[in-house]
Design a protein around this motif. Structure first.
Motif, short mmCIF file in Angstrom:
data_model
loop_
_atom_site.label_atom_id
_atom_site.label_comp_id
_atom_site.label_asym_id
_atom_site.label_seq_id
_atom_site.Cartn_x
_atom_site.Cartn_y
_atom_site.Cartn_z
N MET A 1 0.81 -1.52 0.14
CA MET A 1 0.02 0.22 -0.18
C MET A 1 0.70 1.33 -0.19
O MET A 1 1.05 2.00 -0.70
CB MET A 1 -1.20 -0.18 1.25
N ILE A 2 1.73 1.42 1.10
CA ILE A 2 2.69 2.24 1.10
C ILE A 2 3.48 2.80 0.02
O ILE A 2 4.17 3.80 -0.89
CB ILE A 2 3.08 2.67 2.42
N ALA A 3 3.92 1.29 -0.41
CA ALA A 3 4.68 1.31 -1.38
C ALA A 3 4.58 2.05 -2.90
O ALA A 3 4.79 2.25 -3.99
CB ALA A 3 5.41 -0.18 -2.38
N SER A 4 3.06 1.26 -3.32
CA SER A 4 2.10 2.04 -4.24
C SER A 4 1.90 3.46 -3.99
O SER A 4 2.08 4.06 -5.24
CB SER A 4 1.05 0.67 -4.51
N LEU A 5 1.58 4.12 -3.08
CA LEU A 5 1.67 5.57 -2.95
C LEU A 5 2.98 5.60 -3.06
O LEU A 5 2.54 7.04 -4.18
CB LEU A 5 1.59 6.04 -1.00
N THR A 10 5.66 9.16 -6.17
CA THR A 10 7.10 9.24 -7.24
C THR A 10 7.20 10.41 -8.22
O THR A 10 7.90 10.89 -8.98
CB THR A 10 7.89 8.80 -6.29
N LEU A 11 6.40 8.92 -9.31
CA LEU A 11 6.44 9.18 -10.66
C LEU A 11 5.60 10.63 -10.69
O LEU A 11 6.42 11.44 -11.49
CB LEU A 11 5.35 8.14 -11.32
N GLY A 12 4.75 10.89 -10.14
CA GLY A 12 3.78 11.60 -10.90
C GLY A 12 4.56 12.72 -10.25
O GLY A 12 4.82 14.01 -11.12
N LEU A 13 5.15 13.26 -9.30
CA LEU A 13 6.41 13.92 -8.68
C LEU A 13 7.26 14.58 -10.31
O LEU A 13 7.44 15.87 -10.91
CB LEU A 13 7.09 14.16 -7.75
N ILE A 14 8.18 13.41 -10.27
CA ILE A 14 8.88 13.31 -11.48
C ILE A 14 8.59 13.91 -12.80
O ILE A 14 8.92 15.28 -12.96
CB ILE A 14 9.67 12.06 -11.61
N PHE A 15 7.59 13.44 -13.08
CA PHE A 15 6.84 13.95 -14.19
C PHE A 15 6.48 15.50 -13.75
O PHE A 15 6.83 16.56 -15.17
CB PHE A 15 5.67 12.93 -15.31
N LEU B 67 10.35 -0.99 -12.03
CA LEU B 67 10.07 -0.38 -10.55
C LEU B 67 8.52 -1.68 -10.30
O LEU B 67 8.54 -0.99 -9.42
CB LEU B 67 9.44 0.94 -11.40
N LEU B 68 7.88 -1.48 -11.41
CA LEU B 68 6.62 -2.37 -10.74
C LEU B 68 6.57 -3.57 -10.55
O LEU B 68 6.23 -4.36 -9.75
CB LEU B 68 5.56 -1.78 -11.53
N ILE B 69 7.90 -4.67 -11.31
CA ILE B 69 7.53 -5.80 -11.03
C ILE B 69 8.69 -5.84 -9.83
O ILE B 69 7.66 -6.30 -8.68
CB ILE B 69 8.24 -6.42 -12.48
N PRO B 70 9.75 -4.97 -9.09
CA PRO B 70 9.90 -5.14 -8.21
C PRO B 70 9.29 -5.30 -6.81
O PRO B 70 9.52 -5.86 -6.13
CB PRO B 70 11.61 -4.33 -7.86
N PHE B 71 8.50 -4.20 -6.88
CA PHE B 71 7.54 -4.35 -5.95
C PHE B 71 6.76 -4.93 -5.76
O PHE B 71 5.32 -4.45 -4.67
CB PHE B 71 7.43 -2.67 -5.65
N HIS B 72 6.44 -5.80 -6.93
CA HIS B 72 4.62 -6.00 -7.14
C HIS B 72 3.58 -5.53 -7.08
O HIS B 72 2.55 -5.34 -6.44
CB HIS B 72 4.33 -7.01 -5.48
N LEU B 73 3.84 -4.24 -7.84
CA LEU B 73 3.03 -3.56 -8.57
C LEU B 73 2.47 -3.57 -9.80
O LEU B 73 1.61 -2.57 -10.16
CB LEU B 73 3.67 -1.96 -7.79
N GLN B 74 2.09 -4.54 -10.16
CA GLN B 74 1.44 -4.84 -11.54
C GLN B 74 0.56 -4.46 -11.48
O GLN B 74 -0.36 -3.89 -13.10
CB GLN B 74 2.01 -6.16 -12.20
N TYR B 75 -0.47 -4.27 -10.67
CA TYR B 75 -1.56 -3.24 -10.91
C TYR B 75 -2.00 -1.93 -10.62
O TYR B 75 -2.88 -2.16 -11.27
CB TYR B 75 -3.03 -4.44 -10.10
N ARG B 77 -0.66 -0.49 -13.58
CA ARG B 77 0.76 -0.38 -14.78
C ARG B 77 -0.22 0.60 -15.48
O ARG B 77 -0.20 1.64 -16.67
CB ARG B 77 0.92 -1.73 -15.63
N THR B 78 -1.69 0.92 -16.23
CA THR B 78 -2.03 0.74 -16.32
C THR B 78 -2.79 2.65 -15.86
O THR B 78 -1.93 3.68 -17.15
CB THR B 78 -4.39 0.81 -15.72
N VAL B 79 -2.53 2.83 -14.93
CA VAL B 79 -2.34 4.85 -13.87
C VAL B 79 -1.06 5.20 -14.52
O VAL B 79 -0.72 6.20 -15.16
CB VAL B 79 -2.42 4.40 -12.61
N SER B 80 0.20 4.22 -14.35
CA SER B 80 1.34 4.56 -14.60
C SER B 80 1.41 5.06 -15.62
O SER B 80 2.29 6.25 -16.27
CB SER B 80 2.93 3.78 -13.87
#
Lengths: 260, 197
Positions: A1-5, A10-15, B67-75, B77-80
């Motif tokens: 959860m925290i990692a995804s946030l 970060t991606l948003g910030l960088i872009f 980025l996404l695979i190492p953190f298991h955040l494949q879901y 992908r659409t947003v990013s």
């Protein structure tokens, strides 16, 4: 959860940072004059000036690369306005209008065969040079109408294009579009013109079309200015000498000396 | 699935013809019908799609794999990926406007339109679903985008020609365009026999 946030944040910030940086670094200084001149130009992007688009011409005008009157479609008043904007002297060229040198159409010009192909002048031209006996005659499929960026041309019930001299800006697109070369540019001050392009002998023209110039010389006789000459059985009016009296138009037995 | 040692040329050909994104996969059809009235504008759209698609699929591949695979955040992908594409289009627009005004004029309105083109997102997803390497993914994106260019230019040239034909009144305009597209799709189906992936 925290990692995804974190990652998405970060991606948003960088872009976002990238875009902001790009916005600052890649700033384009637009001369406000260019925009003003662009708004004054016709905006049809017809390309007659050779710049392709009106805003590119505006840039060239502001930079002083070209004269103010390069665009044939700009009205004299507008040229004056542009001149005021730039603090320059306006030089105004004479306005030109396009005119169709044919009065034939369905009613008057005789067909040599029935044409059923693509409804397009270029295509019809490929079949034995068109379906009219007169090889100078307007085919009436309206390629000029498609070419006109100012919607100044309409086709009438006689299948002849009619050019609205008010709307026509003299850009010359239709001149290039006509495969018969029947549309020519005339100075707007010359009111009368001979609506025929046939250089055939008088007898041939008379056989092919009821409204062709047969070179009868009646117009020459009534012209007090000696403005009319006949070349290849076709009357021509010299715009330098013509005083728009209109006597030739009355004298023409075929009624093809027209005014607009 | 495409195996790793598959010839790069085959990947390219498969993306270009056999699995043409417009005519076989039916992705990105809105622009296919919207911007195919004239060859010129379809060329502009095709060029914009090509440039953005190649860049965006490379960047999304990097983000997905590092980025996404190492953190298991494949879901995510659409947003990013949408984030990447939107940013990229903006950046490319800025760049061309600054350094190549002619190109900017030529691409014109089509560049911003690419942002919402589903074909771009699809190319990024497909490259990942096929487990391609970075180079293969690049070639794949190139093939997909050139396939888009090819299909839309072919379609536009047919549409330019077809308005001169005597079409029944009920079929004038969009209906005949749909029919044309379906026939083109059938023709492209012929490439299916070329090789299987």
């Amino acid at each position: 959860m925290i990692a995804s946030l974190l990652i998405l944040g970060t991606l948003g910030l960088i872009f976002g940072a990238l875009l902001t940086l790009a916005h600052q670094r890649l700033k384009i200084e637009i001369n406000p004059l260019v925009e003003k001149v662009t708004n004054l130009l016709p905006g049809a992007n017809c390309g007659t000036c050779g710049y392709g688009k009106c805003n590119l011409l505006a840039e060239a005008i502001v930079k002083g690369k070209v004269g103010l009157d390069l665009c044939p479609a700009t009205e004299p008043e507008v040229i004056e306005k542009i001149a005021q904007l730039l603090g320059k002297e306006a030089k105004i060229k004479e306005r030109k209008v396009a005119r169709l040198l044919c009065a034939g159409g369905k009613k008057n010009a005789k067909e040599s065969f029935h044409y059923f192909g693509i409804k397009d002048c270029q295509a019809a031209m490929l079949v034995a040079g068109g379906n009219l006996l007169c090889k100078y005659g307007c085919l009436g499929f309206g390629s000029c109408i498609d070419a006109c960026p100012f919607e100044a041309i309409e086709i009438n019930e006689n299948f002849l294009p009619v050019i609205d001299s008010e709307k026509c800006k003299g850009c010359g697109k239709c001149v290039d579009a006509c495969p018969k070369g029947l549309i020519k540019l005339f100075p707007a001050s010359q009111k009368f013109f001979v609506a025929c392009g046939s250089e055939d002998k008088g007898a041939t023209t008379a056989r092919n079309c009821s409204v062709g110039c047969i070179g009868c010389q009646k117009c020459i006789k009534v012209c007090e200015q000696d403005a009319i000459t006949i070349e290849n059985s076709l009357a021509k009016i010299d715009p330098e000498k013509c005083n728009n009296c209109g006597k030739c138009a009355e004298a023409c037995p075929k009624g093809i000396i027209k005014s607009n | 699935m495409i195996s790793n040692n598959l010839n790069i040329f085959l990947i390219f050909l498969s993306a270009l013809l056999v699995n043409n994104i417009l005519l076989i996969r039916f992705i990105g059809l809105c622009s296919f019908f919207g911007i195919s009235q004239r060859i010129e504008s379809s060329l502009g759209m095709g060029a914009a799609v090509t440039s953005v698609m190649v860049m965006s699929s490379s960047i999304t591949w990097l983000i997905y794999n590092f980025l996404l695979i190492p953190f298991h955040l494949q879901y995510l992908r659409t947003v990013s990926f949408i984030l990447v594409i939107a940013t990229l289009v903006q950046l490319v627009e800025r760049f061309t406007k600054k350094y190549n005004t002619n190109l900017y004029q030529a691409l014109g309105i089509y560049l911003p339109l690419v942002t919402t083109n589903c074909a771009i997102l699809a190319a990024a997803f497909l490259g990942i679903d096929y487990h391609l390497s970075f180079l293969q993914n690049l070639i794949y994106a190139l093939g997909v985008s050139l396939g888009y260019l090819l299909a839309i230019v072919l379609f536009a040239s047919i549409r330019e020609r077809i308005i001169f034909s005597p079409i029944p009144k009920a079929f004038k305009g969009v209906p005949i365009a749909f029919l044309t597209a379906s026939l083109m799709s059938l023709a492209f189906l012929g490439f299916k026999g070329l090789f299987r992936l």
